[in-house]
Design a protein around this motif. Structure first.
Motif, PDB file in Angstrom:
ATOM      1  N   ASP A 308       1.673  11.995 -62.847  1.00  0.00           N
ATOM      2  CA  ASP A 308       1.864  10.707 -63.305  1.00  0.00           C
ATOM      3  C   ASP A 308       2.936  10.204 -63.436  1.00  0.00           C
ATOM      4  N   ASN A 309       3.389   9.564 -62.269  1.00  0.00           N
ATOM      5  CA  ASN A 309       4.805   8.980 -62.023  1.00  0.00           C
ATOM      6  C   ASN A 309       4.505   7.465 -61.613  1.00  0.00           C
ATOM      7  N   TYR A 310       4.865   6.413 -62.624  1.00  0.00           N
ATOM      8  CA  TYR A 310       4.332   5.014 -62.317  1.00  0.00           C
ATOM      9  C   TYR A 310       5.291   4.529 -60.873  1.00  0.00           C
ATOM     10  N   TRP A 311       6.368   5.254 -60.712  1.00  0.00           N
ATOM     11  CA  TRP A 311       6.999   4.723 -59.373  1.00  0.00           C
ATOM     12  C   TRP A 311       6.617   5.340 -58.105  1.00  0.00           C
ATOM     13  N   ARG A 312       5.341   6.113 -58.156  1.00  0.00           N
ATOM     14  CA  ARG A 312       4.713   6.469 -56.975  1.00  0.00           C
ATOM     15  C   ARG A 312       3.814   5.304 -56.187  1.00  0.00           C
ATOM     16  N   ALA A 358       8.933   1.919 -50.455  1.00  0.00           N
ATOM     17  CA  ALA A 358       7.817   1.980 -51.533  1.00  0.00           C
ATOM     18  C   ALA A 358       7.994   3.407 -52.086  1.00  0.00           C
ATOM     19  N   CYS A 359       7.435   3.507 -53.230  1.00  0.00           N
ATOM     20  CA  CYS A 359       6.837   4.701 -54.050  1.00  0.00           C
ATOM     21  C   CYS A 359       8.062   5.505 -54.485  1.00  0.00           C
ATOM     22  N   GLY A 360       9.096   4.579 -54.967  1.00  0.00           N
ATOM     23  CA  GLY A 360      10.328   5.314 -55.536  1.00  0.00           C
ATOM     24  C   GLY A 360      11.313   6.233 -54.932  1.00  0.00           C
ATOM     25  N   GLY A 361      11.152   6.266 -53.600  1.00  0.00           N
ATOM     26  CA  GLY A 361      12.107   6.933 -52.518  1.00  0.00           C
ATOM     27  C   GLY A 361      12.503   6.111 -51.535  1.00  0.00           C
ATOM     28  N   PHE A 362      12.954   6.740 -50.295  1.00  0.00           N
ATOM     29  CA  PHE A 362      13.377   6.092 -49.215  1.00  0.00           C
ATOM     30  C   PHE A 362      12.310   6.146 -48.147  1.00  0.00           C
TER      31      PHE A 362
END
Length: 561
Positions: A308-312, A358-362
C-alpha cells in the motif's frame, strides 16, 4: 542584513576565533536555486571585522569550489580561490573569485582578497570586505555539509544502475528529478564501478549533461574528501561547467562511496566509468515495503504481503507539480506474492500504458495483457515500462498473476530489469459506484468542446476540479466522446482528448477506456489517464472524468454513433 549579530564568546579580544560576527543567511547556500534568490548585494553591506558563517543554524564555510550559474543570493557568487588554512597556519590571505549567475564560466571575475583563519572546534572565520564595485550584485557563497553520524563505508545505499555507464547514450534521464539522500556505492550489474575522473562529453550516460569528478579519488588515509563535479557542454568535450561538489570516501575492500546531491543543471546525470569495473557482490538496500504477511496457507490468495504505497498510483504524474522520482523497485527485496492497495482501498496493476514518470519512479511498469479470470489460476504476464510517449519502450521480467475470490488480484512481483531507469510497479484504483452513475451525474454542456469547433479558446481540463460522473450535451442534445482521431487544435484547445476504443453496451456495465491525446506527435501522440464509461438506458453515456496529465480538453461529438 538583519541576520548579522555581534558575538563575543571568549576572553581574548584580539583572537578573531573568539571575536567575530555570526552571519546566518540561508540564501548564501550554493545549493539554493540560483534564480529564486537574486536580490542581494554584498557591495551594499558595511563590512566590519571578522565573520563566522552558518546556514540555518549549522556551521558553514565559504565555498572553495566554483559552481556554475550560482549567485548565492545575488547575481555573482564569490568563492575562495584555494583551500582553507590549517590551525597551525594562523591568519592567511586568500584570493576571491566570482562566477556570474548567467554564465557557465568559473573565475570570470576577481574581487578583493580576504583574510581567513582556522579555529579550534573545526570552523573558520573570515575578514570579509566590500567586494569589487565593478562586479554586479556580488554575494559571498557558503556551503555546509551534514555531520556524518556513522562511517559511510558501512552505511550506504547500493545503486546498481548500469544505464549510467559512460558508454551508454540515447535516452535522457535527469538526476535533478531524483531524490538524493545520503551516501551511495555504485554497481554495474552487481560489479563494483566508480565515477569517471576525467571529462565525459555531453549526451553520454543517458543524460544531456554528463557529470564526472574533476579530480582523482581519495586514498583510504584521506578519509572523507570533497570533490568538484564537472560536466561538458553541448558543443565540445571540454568540461567548462561545474556542478555542486560532493563528498567521496575510499573504503576498505577497494571501493568508494559518494554523497550524491541534486545537481542544478537540467537533464544532467552522474556517470560511471566502465573501465573501472571490478568483480564484487551487490547488496540490495533494505525492503521499503510496508505491510503484513500471512503464512498459514499455500494459496497466494491467502498468503500474500500487502503493498500500500500511495505514490504507485498512475495519477501521480510529474506534470502535476514538483515531481521527485524518489522510488526505485530495483532496490526492493521482493519475496513472494503481493496484493495492491491505494490508501487502504483494493487496487490492481494497470493493463494499459502508464505514463512516463508516473507511479513515483522514472519508468512506470504496467501489465502487458488482461488480468486472468478465477478459473484461469496462476498465469504469466509480460511487464512493460514507459519512456516519454512510448508505453512499451522497456521490457522487464514477466510476473505471475492470480485472480482471487472477492474480486482482487495477487502478483508475484520480482526485481525489475536493472537496465530500466528507476522503475516502479504501478497501481490503479477504480471505485465501484455506490449508486448507478446513470442516475447520479453532472451535466456538461459546453459548445466549445465540440469536435466541430475550430476556434481556439485555450481551454485546459487540467485546471478543472473533476468530481464524479458526467453526461455530455451540446446545446441540450445528447453527445459523446469521439472514438476516432480529433485533429489538433479542435474542441477549443491545443490538444484534444478522445477515446481510443468503442463505447460499451448497456449490458457491459462500467468499463475502462484509454484516453488519446492529439498532439504534434500525431493523433494518439500521448495517452492520458484512463477513465470509466457506462452506457445508460435512454441512449446516452456517462463518464468518470479525472484530472488529465496534459493541458487539453475532453471532446464531445455532435451526435451519438
Amino acid at each position: 542584513m538583519s541576520d548579522i549579530t555581534r558575538l563575543e564568546v571568549a576572553p581574548s579580544r584580539f583572537d578573531p576565533c573568539y571575536n567575530y560576527t555570526t552571519l546566518d543567511e540561508y540564501w548564501r547556500d550554493i545549493h539554493q536555486d540560483p534564480f529564486q534568490y537574486s536580490q542581494y548585494n554584498d557591495s551594499l553591506v558595511e563590512w566590519s571585522g571578522w565573520y563566522r558563517l552558518y546556514l540555518n543554524g549549522q556551521s558553514a564555510q565559504m565555498s572553495e569550489w566554483c559552481v556554475s550559474r550560482v549567485g548565492c543570493g545575488g547575481n555573482l557568487g564569490l568563492y575562495l580561490n584555494g583551500s582553507h588554512p590549517r590551525l597551525e597556519d594562523g591568519v592567511v590571505t586568500r584570493e576571491v573569485f566570482g562566477s556570474y549567475m548567467n554564465s557557465y564560466q568559473c573565475g570570470g571575475y576577481r574581487s578583493a582578497s580576504i583574510q581567513v583563519k582556522a579555529c579550534p572546534g573545526d570552523y573558520y572565520v573570515y575578514k570579509l570586505v566590500k567586494p569589487d564595485l565593478s562586479i554586479y550584485k556580488p554575494s559571498y557563497c557558503a556551503v555546509a555539509f551534514q555531520n556524518i553520524s556513522s562511517d559511510p563505508c558501512y552505511s550506504y545505499e547500493s545503486m546498481d544502475r548500469p544505464w549510467r555507464a559512460n558508454n551508454e547514450s540515447g535516452e535522457y534521464i535527469w538526476d535533478e528529478s531524483f531524490s538524493w539522500h545520503g551516501w551511495y556505492r555504485l554497481f554495474y550489474y552487481g560489479m563494483d564501478i566508480r565515477m569517471p575522473e576525467t571529462c565525459v562529453s555531453a549526451y553520454k550516460c543517458n543524460a544531456h549533461l554528463s557529470l564526472s569528478l574533476s579530480g582523482p579519488h581519495p586514498h583510504i588515509e584521506d578519509g572523507v574528501v570533497i570533490r568538484e563535479v564537472q560536466t561538458g557542454n553541448y558543443g565540445n568535450g571540454n568540461c567548462i561547467y561545474k556542478s555542486k561538489p560532493i563528498r567521496v570516501k575510499a573504503c576498505p575492500g577497494n571501493y568508494y562511496v559518494y554523497e550524491l546531491v541534486n545537481p542544478q543543471f537540467w537533464l544532467s546525470g552522474y556517470c560511471t566509468d566502465v573501465s573501472t569495473i571490478s568483480q564484487s557482490v551487490s547488496t540490495v538496500s533494505p525492503n521499503i515495503i510496508t505491510g503484513s504477511s500471512i503464512t498459514s496457507y499455500i494459496d497466494p490468495c491467502i498468503n500474500y504481503s500487502i503493498l500500500d504505497n500511495y505514490w504507485r498510483n498512475t495519477i501521480n504524474y510529474w506534470y502535476q507539480g514538483d515531481y521527485i522520482a524518489e522510488h526505485d523497485d530495483t532496490l526492493v527485496s521482493w519475496n513472494g506474492w503481493y496484493r495492491l492497495y491505494l490508501k487502504g482501498l483494493s487496487a490492481q496493476m494497470p493493463e494499459w500504458c502508464a505514463s512516463y514518470m508516473a507511479c513515483g519512479g522514472f519508468s512506470a511498469l504496467w501489465l502487458g495483457g488482461s488480468h486472468p479470470q478465477l478459473e484461469d489460476g496462476v498465469v504469466t504476464r509480460d511487464i512493460y515500462g514507459s519512456y516519454y510517449d512510448q508505453g512499451s519502450y522497456y521490457r522487464s521480467d514477466p510476473i505471475q498473476v492470480k485472480a482471487c475470490p472477492g474480486e482482487y488480484y495477487v502478483y508475484k512481483l520480482t526485481r525489475p530489469a536493472l537496465s530500466i531507469p528507476a522503475p516502479t510497479y504501478c497501481a490503479v484504483l477504480f471505485k465501484t459506484p455506490s449508486v448507478d452513475p446513470c442516475n447520479n451525474y453532472t451535466t456538461l454542456d459546453e459548445r466549445r468542446r465540440s469536435t466541430s469547433n475550430t476556434v481556439y479558446y485555450g481551454m485546459c481540463d487540467y485546471n478543472v476540479k473533476w468530481n464524479g460522473w458526467y453526461r455530455l450535451l451540446l446545446s441540450g442534445q445528447n453527445a459523446q466522446m469521439p472514438e476516432s482521431c480529433v485533429n489538433k487544435t479542435m474542441c477549443g484547445t491545443e490538444e484534444p482528448f478522445w477515446l481510443n476504443s468503442s463505447h460499451p453496451l448497456p449490458e457491459d456495465g462500467v468499463v475502462t477506456r484509454q484516453v488519446c491525446v492529439s498532439s504534434w506527435k500525431g493523433c494518439c501522440g500521448y495517452t492520458s489517464h484512463p477513465i470509466q464509461v457506462k452506457a445508460c438506458p435512454g441512449n446516452y453515456y456517462v463518464y468518470e472524468f479525472v484530472r488529465p496529465m496534459f493541458c487539453g480538453v475532453y471532446c464531445a461529438s455532435e451526435y451519438l454513433l
